[in-house]
Design an enzyme around this catalytic site. Structure first.
Site, PDB file in Angstrom:
ATOM      1  N   MET A   1       1.077  -0.884  -0.112  1.00 48.23           N
ATOM      2  CA  MET A   1      -0.105  -0.142   0.148  1.00 48.23           C
ATOM      3  C   MET A   1       0.682   0.964  -0.138  1.00 48.23           C
ATOM      4  O   MET A   1       1.540   1.318   0.930  1.00 48.23           O
ATOM      5  CB  MET A   1      -1.283  -0.708   1.229  1.00 48.23           C
ATOM      6  CG  MET A   1      -1.854   0.897   1.260  1.00 48.23           C
ATOM      7  SD  MET A   1      -3.368   0.362  -0.287  1.00 48.23           S
ATOM      8  CE  MET A   1      -4.446   1.422   0.274  1.00 48.23           C
ATOM      9  N   CYS A   2       0.451   2.048  -0.766  1.00 46.82           N
ATOM     10  CA  CYS A   2       1.397   3.628  -0.950  1.00 46.82           C
ATOM     11  C   CYS A   2       0.064   4.744  -0.731  1.00 46.82           C
ATOM     12  O   CYS A   2      -0.476   4.862  -1.321  1.00 46.82           O
ATOM     13  CB  CYS A   2       2.569   3.349  -1.555  1.00 46.82           C
ATOM     14  SG  CYS A   2       2.765   1.889  -2.136  1.00 46.82           S
ATOM     15  N   GLY A   3       1.277   6.073  -0.423  1.00 45.42           N
ATOM     16  CA  GLY A   3       0.423   7.061  -0.436  1.00 45.42           C
ATOM     17  C   GLY A   3       0.626   7.526  -1.929  1.00 45.42           C
ATOM     18  O   GLY A   3       2.220   7.615  -2.181  1.00 45.42           O
TER      19      GLY A   3
END
Ligand code: SF4
Ligand code: SF4
Lengths: 360, 510
Positions: A1-3
């Site tokens: 998961m990344c922003g």
């Protein structure tokens, strides 16, 4: 998961790079400090007609030799107008690499094919020059990335000193490959830049597909391949943008079977022909585009635009918001509100439905 | 006289306590293992091939067939098989015949490849809740699509619209990437053919006609049948070419690369003779080469001739046996007008093949797929032609692995026969199949119930299809095209570096 976050001023208003860093900082939760990065469009007005190559050089005492080798490849087709170390603030990050930039112009005889040649040059340097990685190769834009938290990377590259009309940012939580500078986002080729949240389960298929068209995946991560697919489908094959995006996040056969004849034929042809370009698995991407994209209605976009796209079942979040001439796309509304608390409009695009923001 | 009998392979035993002397086994065994003699069933174990028909049919479960344990002095070089073969050949002076696939202990690479699944970093997809697409198109694909922009008037306003300029060649649309391999009528019974045809129609997939023409009774299913043109050209006329969904030129077969075929005259009954267009009772011999193909350009010409004969409406496939330079041959085929290349691995089944070929010629399908896929990619044509893999595909996992290695779809043969009752006894060439599959004898053929057979074959295809969906979901993939050539999702276990390289996969742990 990344922003992920990106914004663009439809009026080409220039915005300082620290804005995107502040927004991205609020997405720290989605990263783990193993990679952050930015891309700004319009940041090199003085060299607007030059390719701005950002290259990581392995930090060894003999790094000048690597520069010479890069220059010898570049020298074959054009001239390096200027080259220098990208200004950084020392002491913020451990300098695994020395970021270097080359402003480069092709000889006139290569003008017609300069984009294709530039792709080849990037592939050749990354493939053959030990210790050099080209991580940005567009005109009037630049990628800044490293291993570190969003604020550290912004401070390191002195982002507040750049102004651009479009910025993308990415805070990484590496899952598939180790965190290294080259593995941070955005990924860029020519004027395409991609930030990506998710994992592309079709990577093996996509990689081998683009490789058979001469692209070389050397960054050990799946996002790179997205940039190459954009380049292949939209710039090289000149597919109308809407159809190219549909190739990447394909319509379901069920939907296609129900379409009226002509539309059905088109979408069937897209899936048959571009099956290996389909991006599978959960993803949300924000893309800074190459100019010259063709749209379904025949319009040709002369500028860089911003595209947001999710996978066809939307297993990763993406929101879009507007304020006056600004359009934001992000994995979180909170990140947008951090730099623009009072928005005119916020919306969640449907699965597989692209957001395309063009300049006025 | 030199006694030349070898000990029987199997030992048949009847539990005399249980046996009620109904005589069922005598009737069911087409090999003549049983004879009723007053109040006793006499057993000729040497005729038994362990096809288990009697075991299954005996109402009292009185029959056991066990491996004969008669001891040969063990020797690592002079194995029992070697000694038996020599004894048989010195008696007959003939080529040893055999059936089914390669029976030697070469590595089965499928069993040394493991699959990937999603954990945490990306979610597995639940096929019960989300769409999971297996639809596959077999045929020529364009390298790229071209659009043109046409101006149209809609409600008084002129607008431009993108229209597709590229014409897509006819493709076969498969709802699942599993097709039934070419097994000829003649080698197989009509009932077997009918059962398979009904099943593929129901499952939205296709079957091969085999090289023996197409019986009239199969015509209603012809839109789900790929008609084969082999070197014997049996049953080939313009109707045959035009009635099927596609045409397949058979150059070679995995079980016997480099040689032709031979259907013994006993199997050429009136019906078979009509379908094959040869005289009744004569041996049907397919020569080793096609006598009009002595080079790759001859093949390209035949492809084109068949295309012309069918007005470019039918995809044309070319089937080759997986041999050492399969990649180069496939590349030659890819540059002709052919729509798909079929590669048949050395474990491919057969009704009859010289044992020496079955067991020693050709290469494993796993490696052949990897080599062909890789070569076609190097040449930049992989996406324009389909790869169909066959030969020893036993389960949905094998299908999954074959596709991840680079195939578009697979053909299954032996698995389908097993669904119809076959126990892989390996004596199809005798025409005595007790299950009514590989025989033309009416009393045996009638044993195979077409409807029930169709249901079982359809069940098999559906079950594998379901499992494929589950495996895809676990891998976080919801469309089969994202698995094709996705070797990243495979890992080798217990393979050496050369093998890994040939397969183009990493070892587990990397
Ligand atoms: S079928 Fe079974 S019960 Fe009947 S005769 Fe044979 S062994 Fe005996
Ligand atoms: S099909 Fe062949 S192998 Fe199968 S049971 Fe019949 S004869 Fe034996």
């Amino acid at each position: 998961m990344c922003g992920i976050i990106g914004f663009i001023s439809r009026k080409k208003r220039m915005i300082k790079g620290d804005k995107i860093a502040i927004a991205l900082d609020s997405l720290k939760e989605r990263g783990n400090g193993q990679g952050s990065g930015y891309v700004g469009y319009g940041i090199y007005p003085d060299y607007a007609d030059c390719y701005a190559l950002h290259v990581f050089l392995r930090n060894t005492p003999t790094y000048h030799k690597i520069i010479d080798r890069v220059k010898s490849i570049l020298g074959l087709y054009g001239v390096v107008v200027k080259d220098e170390e990208i200004p950084v603030k020392e002491g913020v990050l451990k300098k695994e690499f020395i970021p270097w930039r080359f402003f480069y112009r092709f000889h006139d005889s290569y003008r017609d094919m300069e984009n294709d040649l530039m792709v080849n040059i990037v592939m050749e340097i990354n493939d053959k020059v030990d210790g050099a990685f080209v991580f940005s190769s567009g005109k009037n834009l630049g990628v800044f990335k490293a291993t570190g938290w969003p604020m550290e990377v912004a401070e390191f590259y002195r982002l507040e000193e750049y102004e651009g009309y479009m910025w993308l940012g990415h805070a990484r939580y590496p899952t598939n490959t180790r965190g290294w500078w080259g593995g941070a986002h955005p990924f860029n080729i020519l004027n395409w830049s991609v930030v990506h949240n998710g994992e592309i389960t079709s990577y093996g298929t996509n990689k081998r597909y683009v490789e058979s068209f001469g692209y070389k995946c050397r960054m050990y991560t799946d996002t790179e391949v997205v940039a190459y697919i954009f380049d292949l489908l939209i710039r090289k094959h000149r597919l109308p943008v809407e159809y190219a995006l549909s190739a990447m996040a394909p319509k379901f056969w069920d939907e296609i079977d129900r379409m009226e004849e002509e539309e059905r034929r088109i979408h069937e042809a897209i899936r048959i022909t571009y099956g290996p370009a389909a991006l599978n698995g959960p993803f949300a991407i924000i893309v800074g585009t190459h100019e010259g994209m063709v749209f379904m209605n025949g319009e040709i976009e002369e500028n860089n635009t911003l595209i947001g796209l999710t996978d066809r079942v939307k297993l990763r979040p993406l929101v879009a918001a507007e304020k006056d001439d600004l359009v934001f796309v992000s994995s979180e509304e909170a990140a947008i509100r951090r730099i623009c608390p009072d928005l005119d409009k916020v919306e969640m695009p449907d699965a597989g439905t692209p957001i395309i923001v063009r300049l006025e | 006289m030199i006694p030349s009998a070898v000990p029987p392979k199997f030992k048949v035993e009847i539990d005399r306590e249980k046996c009620m002397l109904c005589g069922r086994c005598v009737e069911e065994c087409s090999w003549g293992v049983y004879r009723k003699e007053r109040d006793r069933i006499v057993i000729y174990s040497n005729r038994c091939g362990a096809c288990q028909r009697c075991v299954v049919m005996c109402p009292r479960d009185a029959i056991t067939v066990i491996e004969n344990t008669t001891c040969w002095r063990s020797h690592p070089l002079w194995t029992i098989e070697v000694r038996e073969d020599i004894i048989n050949q010195s008696k007959t002076g003939r080529v040893l015949l055999s059936a089914t696939g390669n029976a030697k202990e070469y590595p089965i690479y499928f069993d040394h490849i493991v699959l990937d699944a999603c954990q945490v970093t990306n979610p597995p997809i639940d096929p019960l809740r989300e769409p999971m697409e297996l639809r596959t198109y077999i045929g020529k694909k364009p390298k790229k699509l071209e659009f043109e922009f046409v101006e149209e008037e809609v409600e008084g306003k002129k607008i431009k619209r993108a229209k597709l300029k590229t014409k897509i060649a006819p493709n076969l649309k498969l709802e699942t990437p599993i097709m039934i391999a070419h097994m000829s009528y003649g080698a197989l019974s009509l009932n077997a053919h009918l059962a398979m045809a009904k099943a593929v129609k129901e499952c939205g997939t296709y079957m091969g006609s085999g090289e023996g023409g197409l019986h009239r009774a199969l015509y209603p299913y012809a839109d789900h049948i790929i008609t084969q043109v082999a070197s014997g050209r049996f049953g080939v006329d313009v109707d045959y070419l035009n009635i099927g969904a596609a045409i397949e030129i058979k150059i070679g077969q995995g079980a016997k690369p480099g040689i032709g075929g031979h259907l013994p005259g006993e199997k050429v009954t009136a019906e078979v003779s009509m379908t094959r267009m040869i005289p009744e009772g004569t041996d049907a011999i397919s020569p080793a080469p096609h006598h009009d193909i002595y080079s790759i350009e001859d093949l390209a010409q035949l492809v084109r001739s068949l295309k012309e004969a069918t007005r470019w409406k039918k995809p044309v496939f070319v089937k080759i046996a997986a041999v050492h330079n399969v990649a180069a041959i496939a590349n030659g085929i890819a540059t002709s007008d052919a729509d798909a290349v079929v590669i048949d691995g050395f474990r491919g089944g057969t009704g009859a093949a010289p044992k020496v070929f079955r067991d020693h010629v050709g290469i494993p399908i796993e490696i052949a797929i990897a080599a062909v896929d890789e070569r076609l990619r190097e040449e930049g044509v992989r996406n324009e032609i389909s790869i169909i893999a066959s030969g020893g595909i036993r389960s949905s996992a094998d299908v999954f692995k074959a596709i991840a290695l680079g195939a578009d779809a697979v053909y299954i043969g032996t698995a389908v026969l097993i669904a119809l009752g076959c126990r892989v006894c390996g004596r199809c060439y005798t025409g005595q199949c007790a299950w009514g599959i590989a025989t033309q004898k009416p009393e045996l053929v009638n044993r195979l119930d077409v409807e029930e057979g169709a249901r079982r074959v359809a069940n098999l295809i559906k079950a594998w299809t379901l499992e494929l969906k589950e495996l895809l979901g676990a891998a976080g993939i919801n469309a089969i095209e994202s698995l094709r050539g996705n070797r990243d999702r495979l890992r080798g276990v217990g393979l050496n570096e050369v093998e890994l390289k040939a397969l183009g996969i990493k070892h587990a742990g990397f």
